[in-house]
Design a protein around this motif. Structure first.
Motif: not given
Lengths: 112, 121
Positions: B50-55, B68-77
């Motif tokens: 799980i990753i929080w809304f803001d990472g 494993f590593t979870i990540s997100r790019d909110n600028s690219k959805n």
């Protein structure tokens, strides 16, 4: 072995009522974490049926209901229909390992 | 309408790496926590991460922690899962899913269609 225990299978005739149990412990359901239920049709992604122990998302028939007591929760399905034949999973959170999402092992519902 | 589309699955040799992506649309991606959940062939659901809304926060299942590593790019959805040191028992359909909660984790209210990862020599 899953943290949450479900019966591997249940069955019922059309029109009948079935209940699927989900048994946890003091570090998950018993700690007050919400229980959620998912339906997974063959070859499809899971879909939430019940969230927050008892709440139905819009579009889910009121034949589906959830309850919780102590360290256990249950999903009840009334007026069983052929289309209800699927796998059902309970889900909660567990605090014994940091914050972990935990699923039950799943229950296969067969409509006779 | 909310939609999640995974990509990046395939066949990979044991010990190698693979990166999964999940493209979100139809909702404000940056407002929601996101999960990866996997399902081995013929088996039940297994939560991965799980990753929080803001990472700001990330949690992992013991079976994948350190690999494993979870990540997100909110600028690219976009949500990602970088998988390394893959093993045969990582073989599964990997789903990305949205968490309904905005303050604390709740249920997983939208799921992608899944992407199959097969670890085999």
């Amino acid at each position: 072995q899953s943290v949450l225990t479900q019966p591997p299978s249940v069955s019922g005739a059309p029109g009948q009522r079935v209940t699927i149990s989900c048994t946890g412990s003091s570090s998950n359901i018993g700690a007050g974490y919400d229980v959620h239920w998912y339906q997974q049709l063959p070859g499809k992604a899971p879909k939430v049926l019940i969230y927050g122990d008892t709440h139905r998302p819009s579009g889910v028939p009121d034949r589906f209901s959830g309850s919780k007591s102590g360290t256990s929760a249950s999903l009840s399905i009334t007026g069983l229909q052929a289309e209800d034949e699927a796998h059902y999973y309970c889900q909660s959170y567990d605090s014994s390992l940091g914050l972990h999402v935990v699923f039950g092992g799943g229950t296969k519902l067969t409509v006779l | 309408q909310e939609q999640l589309v995974e990509s990046g699955g395939g066949v990979v040799q044991p010990g190698r790496s693979l990166r999964l992506s999940c493209l979100a649309s139809g909702f404000t991606f940056s407002s929601y926590g996101m999960h990866w959940v996997r399902q081995a062939p013929g088996k039940g659901l297994e939560w991965v991460a799980i990753i929080w809304f803001d990472g700001s926060l990330k949690y992992y299942a013991d079976s994948v922690k350190g690999r494993f590593t979870i990540s997100r790019d909110n600028s690219k959805n976009t949500l990602s899962l970088q998988m390394s040191s893959l093993r045969a028992d990582d073989t599964a359909v990997y789903y990305c899913a949205r968490d309904r909660g905005r303050v604390a984790p709740e249920d997983l209210d939208y799921w992608g269609q899944g992407t199959l990862v097969t670890v085999s020599s």
